[in-house]
Design a protein around this motif. Structure first.
Motif, PDB file in Angstrom:
ATOM      1  N   MET A   1      54.347  71.405  70.126  1.00  0.00           N
ATOM      2  CA  MET A   1      54.183  72.451  70.938  1.00  0.00           C
ATOM      3  C   MET A   1      53.271  73.369  69.855  1.00  0.00           C
ATOM      4  SD  MET A   1      54.925  74.597  73.488  1.00  0.00           S
ATOM      5  CE  MET A   1      54.885  76.060  73.806  1.00  0.00           C
ATOM      6  N   GLU A   2      53.275  73.193  68.795  1.00  0.00           N
ATOM      7  CA  GLU A   2      52.386  73.944  67.966  1.00  0.00           C
ATOM      8  C   GLU A   2      50.766  73.867  68.097  1.00  0.00           C
ATOM      9  OE1 GLU A   2      51.398  74.660  63.103  1.00  0.00           O
ATOM     10  OE2 GLU A   2      53.371  74.045  63.721  1.00  0.00           O
ATOM     11  N   ALA A   3      50.690  72.330  68.284  1.00  0.00           N
ATOM     12  CA  ALA A   3      49.100  72.028  68.548  1.00  0.00           C
ATOM     13  C   ALA A   3      48.595  72.474  69.904  1.00  0.00           C
ATOM     14  CB  ALA A   3      49.274  70.511  68.828  1.00  0.00           C
ATOM     15  N   ILE A   4      49.641  72.767  70.812  1.00  0.00           N
ATOM     16  CA  ILE A   4      49.122  73.459  72.164  1.00  0.00           C
ATOM     17  C   ILE A   4      48.968  74.636  72.173  1.00  0.00           C
ATOM     18  CG2 ILE A   4      50.061  73.903  74.632  1.00  0.00           C
ATOM     19  CD1 ILE A   4      51.776  71.398  74.682  1.00  0.00           C
ATOM     20  N   VAL A   5      49.742  75.294  71.201  1.00  0.00           N
ATOM     21  CA  VAL A   5      49.351  76.915  71.031  1.00  0.00           C
ATOM     22  C   VAL A   5      48.158  76.980  70.358  1.00  0.00           C
ATOM     23  CG1 VAL A   5      50.170  78.855  69.698  1.00  0.00           C
ATOM     24  CG2 VAL A   5      51.992  77.514  71.040  1.00  0.00           C
ATOM     25  N   ILE A   6      47.714  76.257  69.219  1.00  0.00           N
ATOM     26  CA  ILE A   6      46.546  76.333  68.651  1.00  0.00           C
ATOM     27  C   ILE A   6      45.425  76.347  69.837  1.00  0.00           C
ATOM     28  CG2 ILE A   6      44.926  75.375  67.009  1.00  0.00           C
ATOM     29  CD1 ILE A   6      47.521  74.905  65.308  1.00  0.00           C
ATOM     30  N   ALA A   7      45.511  75.076  70.446  1.00  0.00           N
ATOM     31  CA  ALA A   7      44.567  74.851  71.334  1.00  0.00           C
ATOM     32  C   ALA A   7      44.042  75.810  72.351  1.00  0.00           C
ATOM     33  CB  ALA A   7      44.922  73.538  72.065  1.00  0.00           C
ATOM     34  N   ALA A   8      45.445  76.376  72.775  1.00  0.00           N
ATOM     35  CA  ALA A   8      45.030  77.498  73.689  1.00  0.00           C
ATOM     36  C   ALA A   8      44.404  78.582  73.197  1.00  0.00           C
ATOM     37  CB  ALA A   8      46.583  78.062  74.310  1.00  0.00           C
ATOM     38  N   ILE A   9      44.893  79.177  72.040  1.00  0.00           N
ATOM     39  CA  ILE A   9      43.973  80.078  71.120  1.00  0.00           C
ATOM     40  C   ILE A   9      42.585  79.864  71.024  1.00  0.00           C
ATOM     41  CG2 ILE A   9      43.837  81.425  69.114  1.00  0.00           C
ATOM     42  CD1 ILE A   9      46.847  81.268  68.971  1.00  0.00           C
ATOM     43  N   ALA A  10      42.436  78.567  70.771  1.00  0.00           N
ATOM     44  CA  ALA A  10      41.043  78.114  70.502  1.00  0.00           C
ATOM     45  C   ALA A  10      40.255  78.203  71.550  1.00  0.00           C
ATOM     46  CB  ALA A  10      40.885  76.827  69.833  1.00  0.00           C
ATOM     47  N   ILE A  11      40.660  77.695  72.768  1.00  0.00           N
ATOM     48  CA  ILE A  11      40.058  77.669  74.234  1.00  0.00           C
ATOM     49  C   ILE A  11      39.795  79.005  74.670  1.00  0.00           C
ATOM     50  CG2 ILE A  11      40.062  76.732  76.281  1.00  0.00           C
ATOM     51  CD1 ILE A  11      41.146  74.295  75.285  1.00  0.00           C
ATOM     52  N   THR A  12      40.708  79.903  74.391  1.00  0.00           N
ATOM     53  CA  THR A  12      40.415  81.310  74.895  1.00  0.00           C
ATOM     54  C   THR A  12      39.578  82.149  74.065  1.00  0.00           C
ATOM     55  OG1 THR A  12      43.011  81.346  75.435  1.00  0.00           O
ATOM     56  CG2 THR A  12      41.811  83.631  75.061  1.00  0.00           C
ATOM     57  N   PHE A  13      39.333  81.548  72.645  1.00  0.00           N
ATOM     58  CA  PHE A  13      38.239  82.148  72.069  1.00  0.00           C
ATOM     59  C   PHE A  13      37.020  81.713  72.453  1.00  0.00           C
ATOM     60  CE2 PHE A  13      35.160  81.296  68.717  1.00  0.00           C
ATOM     61  CZ  PHE A  13      35.066  82.762  68.106  1.00  0.00           C
ATOM     62  N   TYR A  14      36.920  80.429  72.693  1.00  0.00           N
ATOM     63  CA  TYR A  14      35.606  79.712  73.403  1.00  0.00           C
ATOM     64  C   TYR A  14      35.439  80.261  74.407  1.00  0.00           C
ATOM     65  CZ  TYR A  14      33.079  75.699  75.534  1.00  0.00           C
ATOM     66  OH  TYR A  14      32.261  74.989  76.051  1.00  0.00           O
ATOM     67  N   LEU A  77      51.022  76.217  79.504  1.00  0.00           N
ATOM     68  CA  LEU A  77      49.848  76.225  78.700  1.00  0.00           C
ATOM     69  C   LEU A  77      48.766  75.119  78.687  1.00  0.00           C
ATOM     70  CD1 LEU A  77      51.228  77.496  75.155  1.00  0.00           C
ATOM     71  CD2 LEU A  77      49.700  78.512  76.559  1.00  0.00           C
ATOM     72  N   ASN A  78      49.431  73.803  79.078  1.00  0.00           N
ATOM     73  CA  ASN A  78      48.577  72.818  79.232  1.00  0.00           C
ATOM     74  C   ASN A  78      47.675  72.884  80.621  1.00  0.00           C
ATOM     75  OD1 ASN A  78      49.328  71.358  77.317  1.00  0.00           O
ATOM     76  ND2 ASN A  78      51.010  69.978  78.373  1.00  0.00           N
ATOM     77  N   ALA A 192      39.232  85.391  80.258  1.00  0.00           N
ATOM     78  CA  ALA A 192      39.236  84.259  79.197  1.00  0.00           C
ATOM     79  C   ALA A 192      41.108  84.362  78.943  1.00  0.00           C
ATOM     80  CB  ALA A 192      38.610  84.842  77.892  1.00  0.00           C
ATOM     81  N   THR A 193      41.423  85.656  79.145  1.00  0.00           N
ATOM     82  CA  THR A 193      43.011  85.931  78.734  1.00  0.00           C
ATOM     83  C   THR A 193      43.874  85.962  79.888  1.00  0.00           C
ATOM     84  OG1 THR A 193      42.530  88.205  78.643  1.00  0.00           O
ATOM     85  CG2 THR A 193      42.002  87.076  76.723  1.00  0.00           C
ATOM     86  N   GLY A 194      43.422  86.040  81.106  1.00  0.00           N
ATOM     87  CA  GLY A 194      44.348  86.362  82.222  1.00  0.00           C
ATOM     88  C   GLY A 194      45.242  85.254  82.429  1.00  0.00           C
ATOM     89  N   LEU A 195      44.922  83.874  82.177  1.00  0.00           N
ATOM     90  CA  LEU A 195      45.693  82.903  82.696  1.00  0.00           C
ATOM     91  C   LEU A 195      46.777  82.765  81.490  1.00  0.00           C
ATOM     92  CD1 LEU A 195      43.157  79.916  83.279  1.00  0.00           C
ATOM     93  CD2 LEU A 195      44.905  80.969  84.798  1.00  0.00           C
ATOM     94  N   LEU A 196      46.623  82.928  80.142  1.00  0.00           N
ATOM     95  CA  LEU A 196      47.492  83.054  79.081  1.00  0.00           C
ATOM     96  C   LEU A 196      48.510  84.161  79.049  1.00  0.00           C
ATOM     97  CD1 LEU A 196      45.546  81.995  75.971  1.00  0.00           C
ATOM     98  CD2 LEU A 196      46.866  80.431  77.809  1.00  0.00           C
ATOM     99  N   VAL A 197      47.981  85.478  79.919  1.00  0.00           N
ATOM    100  CA  VAL A 197      49.171  86.478  80.073  1.00  0.00           C
ATOM    101  C   VAL A 197      49.800  86.016  81.345  1.00  0.00           C
ATOM    102  CG1 VAL A 197      49.020  88.699  81.079  1.00  0.00           C
ATOM    103  CG2 VAL A 197      47.471  88.272  79.436  1.00  0.00           C
ATOM    104  N   GLY A 198      49.250  85.222  82.219  1.00  0.00           N
ATOM    105  CA  GLY A 198      49.995  84.794  83.278  1.00  0.00           C
ATOM    106  C   GLY A 198      51.203  83.773  82.927  1.00  0.00           C
ATOM    107  N   ALA A 199      50.690  83.072  82.000  1.00  0.00           N
ATOM    108  CA  ALA A 199      51.560  81.947  81.213  1.00  0.00           C
ATOM    109  C   ALA A 199      52.838  82.633  80.372  1.00  0.00           C
ATOM    110  CB  ALA A 199      50.848  81.018  80.640  1.00  0.00           C
ATOM    111  N   GLY A 200      52.422  83.916  80.095  1.00  0.00           N
ATOM    112  CA  GLY A 200      53.707  84.516  79.202  1.00  0.00           C
ATOM    113  C   GLY A 200      53.298  84.053  77.598  1.00  0.00           C
ATOM    114  N   PHE A 201      52.131  83.857  77.445  1.00  0.00           N
ATOM    115  CA  PHE A 201      51.727  83.779  76.002  1.00  0.00           C
ATOM    116  C   PHE A 201      51.199  84.966  75.351  1.00  0.00           C
ATOM    117  CE2 PHE A 201      48.526  82.166  72.862  1.00  0.00           C
ATOM    118  CZ  PHE A 201      49.494  81.290  71.755  1.00  0.00           C
ATOM    119  N   PHE A 202      50.768  85.696  76.105  1.00  0.00           N
ATOM    120  CA  PHE A 202      49.952  87.014  75.459  1.00  0.00           C
ATOM    121  C   PHE A 202      50.515  88.199  76.372  1.00  0.00           C
ATOM    122  CE2 PHE A 202      45.720  85.205  73.715  1.00  0.00           C
ATOM    123  CZ  PHE A 202      45.922  85.426  72.395  1.00  0.00           C
TER     124      PHE A 202
END
Length: 320
Positions: A1-14, A77-78, A192-202
């Protein structure tokens, strides 16, 4: 799960970095092209006002991107990572070529692509509204830019002091670019961020700040090529025409923000530049405009295909 979170943050930054690299030209390309601001002055102004726009007004478009196209319960997140990655790959290719494509269209295409892949119910009504806004925004931007150019042209003609005219031009460029950058933050940080807001991450506020900082870094490090395209290659711009194009496109994007619709500042600024080109009788680079329009048509299509392909790769590798 931790790897997925890091990947999500990295791709959002990207993605946010890509938006800054490609779309910063929409706020300041005309001012830099007209010689009113240096590249570094432009990027600093963009950073300040993008953060304000994202923090104060970004939540409306984040809601549309994160919840309005595909129901949020389908956005793990995936799945969010796949949609973001598909959009980011295409925007990076376009940025390398100096082509101001729509990051908005890339993200929407990515969301539709993963929605099709997971067989989620897609809100076609929302998509029709978004597509309508894509068509209207450059037309409105061209109209507003033409009107502004005519109005301020009369104001400038009544000023006799060259020094005052020069100072007016400088402040008009800063005002127009700042207004565009504010709307840029309010509308396009959500890509960049809307999908992760929708997923409840941000949360929307945290997402706005993270996206805005990432976008500012992209603007500073990799935006010069597209700024040159917008500021120099479409049509020749003077100080007044640069301001009119900026402000006209900013008004068009601001109207979309009111309805929470993700529109393309790329489309809006190109519409504004064409509008002042027509108003001044200057030659509009038809080949460049044709390439840009092709990019607009290709972007959502390519993003859908990339999302489907990446989803298949994730499936085969056991990541979903």
């Amino acid at each position: 799960m931790e790897a997925i979170v890091i990947a999500a943050i990295a791709i959002t930054f990207y993605i946010a970095w890509n938006i800054g690299a490609n779309d910063s030209a929409n706020a300041m390309g005309t001012a830099v092209g007209a010689g009113l601001l240096s590249f570094h002055q432009a990027t600093l102004t963009i950073a300040i006002f993008v953060m304000l726009g994202a923090y104060l007004k970004g939540y409306k478009v984040m809601k549309t991107i994160g919840k309005g196209i595909v129901p949020p319960e389908y956005l793990t997140l995936n799945i969010a990572i796949i949609a973001l990655l598909a959009a980011g790959i295409w925007v990076t290719i376009a940025t390398i070529k100096g082509l101001p494509v729509s990051t908005t269209q890339a993200i929407v295409g990515g969301v539709v692509g993963v929605g099709i892949a997971i067989r989620a119910p897609i809100n076609w009504g929302t998509l029709i509204k978004i597509a309508g806004a894509w068509v209207c925004s450059p037309i409105l931007a061209a109209l507003f830019a033409l009107i502004l150019f005519k109005f301020y042209g009369q104001v400038v003609n009544n000023i006799k002091s060259f020094g005052r005219i020069e100072l007016l031009y400088k402040w008009l460029a800063v005002l127009g670019g700042s207004y565009m950058a504010f709307n840029f933050g309010a509308n396009e940080v959500a890509n960049a961020t809307g999908l992760l807001v929708g997923a409840g991450f941000f949360s929307p506020k945290a997402a706005g700040m993270f996206g805005a900082i990432s976008l500012a870094i992209g603007s500073l490090t990799f935006s010069y090529a597209v700024m040159y395209t917008v500021g120099k290659k479409i049509t020749s711009l003077g100080p007044l025409s640069a301001f009119s194009a900026q402000f006209g496109s900013a008004i068009a994007v601001s109207l979309a923000n009111m309805f929470g619709l993700p529109v393309s500042s790329s489309q809006a600024i190109v519409g504004g530049v064409i509008g002042v080109g027509l108003a001044t009788g200057r030659k509009v680079g038809k080949k460049v405009v044709g390439e840009i329009v092709f990019g607009w048509v290709a972007t959502p299509t390519i993003s859908i295909v990339l999302a489907l392909g990446i989803f298949k790769l994730f499936q085969l590798s056991g990541l979903i």
